[in-house]
Scaffold this motif. Structure first.
Motif, short mmCIF file in Angstrom:
data_model
loop_
_atom_site.label_atom_id
_atom_site.label_comp_id
_atom_site.label_asym_id
_atom_site.label_seq_id
_atom_site.Cartn_x
_atom_site.Cartn_y
_atom_site.Cartn_z
N GLU A 148 0.83 -1.21 0.00
CA GLU A 148 0.00 0.00 0.00
C GLU A 148 0.86 1.25 0.00
OE1 GLU A 148 -3.18 0.22 -0.53
OE2 GLU A 148 -3.48 -1.94 -0.53
N MET A 149 1.99 1.22 0.70
CA MET A 149 2.88 2.38 0.68
C MET A 149 3.51 2.56 -0.70
SD MET A 149 4.51 2.53 4.47
CE MET A 149 5.15 4.18 4.17
N GLY A 155 1.64 4.70 -7.48
CA GLY A 155 0.35 4.53 -8.14
C GLY A 155 -0.10 3.08 -8.20
N MET A 156 -1.38 2.91 -8.47
CA MET A 156 -1.98 1.59 -8.49
C MET A 156 -2.00 1.04 -9.92
SD MET A 156 -5.71 0.28 -7.18
CE MET A 156 -6.62 1.27 -8.33
N VAL A 157 -1.74 -0.23 -10.04
CA VAL A 157 -1.84 -0.92 -11.32
C VAL A 157 -3.24 -1.53 -11.38
CG1 VAL A 157 -0.97 -2.79 -12.77
CG2 VAL A 157 0.62 -1.42 -11.38
N GLU A 158 -4.08 -0.97 -12.23
CA GLU A 158 -5.44 -1.49 -12.36
C GLU A 158 -5.39 -2.89 -12.95
OE1 GLU A 158 -8.29 1.12 -14.14
OE2 GLU A 158 -7.43 2.86 -13.13
N GLY A 159 -6.26 -3.73 -12.44
CA GLY A 159 -6.26 -5.12 -12.86
C GLY A 159 -5.20 -5.94 -12.15
N ASP A 164 -5.94 -7.74 -6.18
CA ASP A 164 -5.29 -8.27 -4.98
C ASP A 164 -5.99 -7.78 -3.72
OD1 ASP A 164 -3.43 -9.53 -6.60
OD2 ASP A 164 -1.85 -8.04 -6.24
N ARG A 165 -6.35 -6.51 -3.70
CA ARG A 165 -7.07 -5.96 -2.54
C ARG A 165 -8.41 -6.66 -2.33
NH1 ARG A 165 -6.47 0.39 -3.82
NH2 ARG A 165 -4.52 0.80 -2.73
N ALA A 166 -9.16 -6.84 -3.42
CA ALA A 166 -10.47 -7.49 -3.32
C ALA A 166 -10.32 -8.93 -2.83
CB ALA A 166 -11.18 -7.46 -4.67
N ASP A 167 -9.35 -9.64 -3.37
CA ASP A 167 -9.10 -11.02 -2.94
C ASP A 167 -8.71 -11.06 -1.46
OD1 ASP A 167 -8.61 -13.90 -3.42
OD2 ASP A 167 -6.53 -13.33 -3.00
N GLN A 168 -7.87 -10.15 -1.05
CA GLN A 168 -7.44 -10.11 0.35
C GLN A 168 -8.62 -9.79 1.27
OE1 GLN A 168 -5.00 -11.39 1.56
NE2 GLN A 168 -4.11 -10.32 3.28
#
Length: 185
Positions: A148-149, A155-159, A164-168
């Motif tokens: 997250e840091m 920046g975030m890599v979409e897809g 990964d966040r949703a799975d976690q």
């Protein structure tokens, strides 16, 4: 979301926990206890993550210190934080006390603790979640703190990161919710 010709178990995390607790935990418990105890020495809550004073070191200390303090006080088991990148073995007394605690859990409790420990890579954090000392949202953040840091910085890599966040979220929420249902909370 389910095919009429097959069952997709990954879409039913609570069912997976129930079948694991009844079918696998009684057979695999000793091995799973040994695995959890083997990895407690390198638990993320006990690890030294960066040079003191860096943003990551400060964030880690701020986020993990309450979990570590609670863990040490809750069961009277003393675990110590590493002072370098090399994990320090916890005392034999602490490991024995922790083993006794893990063996005292029933199959349902142990299954949730084991699955959650695997998801967050931390026995300390898993216990804190199941005892309502840390929320699901906080646990997901702690388990992904370094990533997250990096996302904040680069920046975030979409897809990628978002999946990964949703799975976690699912992997952390399922055992936490299951335990609340089990305890009737």
């Amino acid at each position: 979301y389910q095919s009429s010709s097959s069952i997709r178990a990954f879409t039913m995390p609570l069912m997976q926990l129930a079948t694991t607790a009844t079918d696998r935990t009684p057979q695999d418990r000793d091995n799973n206890v040994a695995t959890l105890l083997r990895y407690v020495h390198s638990d993320p809550g006990l690890c030294w993550v960066d040079e003191p004073g860096t943003p990551l070191a400060k964030a880690h200390e701020e986020a993990w210190k309450p979990v570590l303090d609670w863990f040490n006080n809750d069961l009277g088991i003393k675990v110590v934080k590493n002072e370098s990148f090399i994990p320090v073995d916890q005392s034999p007394e602490s490991i024995e006390q922790l083993a006794d605690h893990l063996k005292s859990l029933d199959d349902w409790e142990f299954t949730c603790l084991h699955v959650l420990s695997t998801a967050v890579k931390s026995l300390l954090l898993a216990r804190a979640v199941l005892e309502d000392k840390v929320s699901i949202k906080e646990a997901v953040h702690l388990s992904r703190l370094e990533e997250e840091m990096q996302i904040e910085e680069w920046g975030m890599v979409e897809g990628g990161h978002d999946i990964d966040r949703a799975d976690q979220n699912v992997r952390v929420a399922a055992p936490a919710v299951f335990m609340k249902l089990y305890k009737g909370v």
